[in-house]
Design a protein around this motif. Structure first.
Motif, PDB file in Angstrom:
ATOM      1  N   THR A  44     -17.739  23.126 -62.127  1.00 14.24           N
ATOM      2  CA  THR A  44     -18.051  24.087 -63.182  1.00 14.24           C
ATOM      3  C   THR A  44     -18.638  24.886 -63.812  1.00 14.24           C
ATOM      4  OG1 THR A  44     -18.232  22.452 -64.761  1.00 14.24           O
ATOM      5  CG2 THR A  44     -15.782  22.420 -64.161  1.00 14.24           C
ATOM      6  N   ARG A  45     -18.673  26.333 -63.470  1.00 14.03           N
ATOM      7  CA  ARG A  45     -19.800  27.260 -63.457  1.00 14.03           C
ATOM      8  C   ARG A  45     -19.985  27.387 -64.340  1.00 14.03           C
ATOM      9  NH1 ARG A  45     -16.661  31.733 -60.157  1.00 14.03           N
ATOM     10  NH2 ARG A  45     -16.549  32.672 -62.031  1.00 14.03           N
ATOM     11  N   GLU A  46     -19.145  26.932 -65.605  1.00 21.47           N
ATOM     12  CA  GLU A  46     -19.212  27.444 -67.297  1.00 21.47           C
ATOM     13  C   GLU A  46     -19.458  25.781 -67.673  1.00 21.47           C
ATOM     14  OE1 GLU A  46     -16.664  28.562 -66.148  1.00 21.47           O
ATOM     15  OE2 GLU A  46     -16.819  30.884 -65.699  1.00 21.47           O
ATOM     16  N   PRO A  47     -20.318  25.595 -69.394  1.00 21.80           N
ATOM     17  CA  PRO A  47     -20.190  24.580 -69.507  1.00 21.80           C
ATOM     18  C   PRO A  47     -18.837  23.950 -69.923  1.00 21.80           C
ATOM     19  CG  PRO A  47     -21.575  25.942 -70.977  1.00 21.80           C
ATOM     20  CD  PRO A  47     -21.254  26.551 -69.967  1.00 21.80           C
ATOM     21  N   ILE A 103     -26.979  19.915 -61.041  1.00 19.61           N
ATOM     22  CA  ILE A 103     -26.693  21.694 -61.941  1.00 19.61           C
ATOM     23  C   ILE A 103     -28.091  22.919 -61.340  1.00 19.61           C
ATOM     24  CG2 ILE A 103     -27.421  22.401 -64.944  1.00 19.61           C
ATOM     25  CD1 ILE A 103     -26.090  19.959 -65.383  1.00 19.61           C
ATOM     26  N   LEU A 112     -25.039  29.385 -63.332  1.00 20.88           N
ATOM     27  CA  LEU A 112     -24.499  29.142 -63.536  1.00 20.88           C
ATOM     28  C   LEU A 112     -24.200  29.910 -64.888  1.00 20.88           C
ATOM     29  CD1 LEU A 112     -25.351  25.139 -63.643  1.00 20.88           C
ATOM     30  CD2 LEU A 112     -23.722  26.787 -62.260  1.00 20.88           C
ATOM     31  N   ARG A 114     -24.669  29.584 -68.991  1.00 22.42           N
ATOM     32  CA  ARG A 114     -24.820  28.774 -69.736  1.00 22.42           C
ATOM     33  C   ARG A 114     -25.454  29.265 -70.811  1.00 22.42           C
ATOM     34  NH1 ARG A 114     -28.751  24.925 -66.290  1.00 22.42           N
ATOM     35  NH2 ARG A 114     -29.923  27.049 -65.457  1.00 22.42           N
ATOM     36  N   PHE A 127     -21.257  19.508 -67.463  1.00 21.80           N
ATOM     37  CA  PHE A 127     -20.719  20.183 -66.581  1.00 21.80           C
ATOM     38  C   PHE A 127     -19.935  19.493 -65.537  1.00 21.80           C
ATOM     39  CE2 PHE A 127     -24.043  23.651 -66.891  1.00 21.80           C
ATOM     40  CZ  PHE A 127     -23.419  25.018 -66.793  1.00 21.80           C
TER      41      PHE A 127
END
Length: 176
Positions: A44-47, A103, A112, A114, A127
């Motif tokens: 997942t690119r975002e948390p 990560i 990412l 974050r 993630f």
């Protein structure tokens, strides 16, 4: 587009309990938010947000003054509970928790999103990852589902076709 999604999420979660449709949309959205890294795994690119956690587990993990769109800061046990809930939802092992190495590799390769401090490597939140094969399988199904739902060339008969709620749920869950 992500801002619009977050706005809709923020506006729709005022009720205590999420609807079945909101839960299903959140599960499906995981694949739209993932990216393949070096052909090895997807992440997942975002948390993961408090909303994601809520949708997957059915329980809130955030306080009353915390936005559901914030990165979820939860215990390792709650992280694993979310992973188990998602895998149970799909009836197979689909996701796992991202390791620090994954990560780091993903951040170097694709970047990412974050909430990072100056010297932070891990950032806030956590993630989820999936194997490249799982990602391709579910991404293909997601793209096909999304295309069917937004296609302007669908026949009027298909648009008017009525299905029961159970049929719709089964279609989303198993044919997604």
């Amino acid at each position: 587009m992500m801002t619009a999604v977050l706005l809709v999420v923020a506006l729709t979660v005022s009720a205590q309990k999420l609807s079945k449709q909101q839960q299903e949309d959140a599960m499906i959205n995981l694949f739209a938010r993932a990216t393949l890294v070096n052909g090895k795994f997807a992440i997942t690119r975002e948390p993961i947000t408090y909303y994601d956690y809520w949708a997957a587990t059915g329980e809130k993990a955030h306080g009353p003054n915390t936005s559901v769109t914030n990165a979820a800061i939860v215990s390792d046990g709650k992280k694993q509970k979310m992973v188990n809930a998602i895998n149970s939802y799909f009836g197979e092992r689909v996701v796992s928790l991202a390791t620090n190495a994954q990560i780091d590799e993903a951040h170097k390769k694709i970047g990412l999103h974050r909430e990072l401090g100056e010297n932070s490597i891990a950032g806030s939140g956590f993630f989820l990852t999936m194997t490249a094969a799982q990602y391709r399988k579910f991404k293909s199904q997601y793209d096909g589902y999304n295309q069917r739902m937004t296609s302007p060339t669908r026949s009027k008969k298909a648009k008017q076709k009525k299905t029961t709620k159970n049929q719709q749920n089964n279609e989303l869950r198993f044919n997604f």
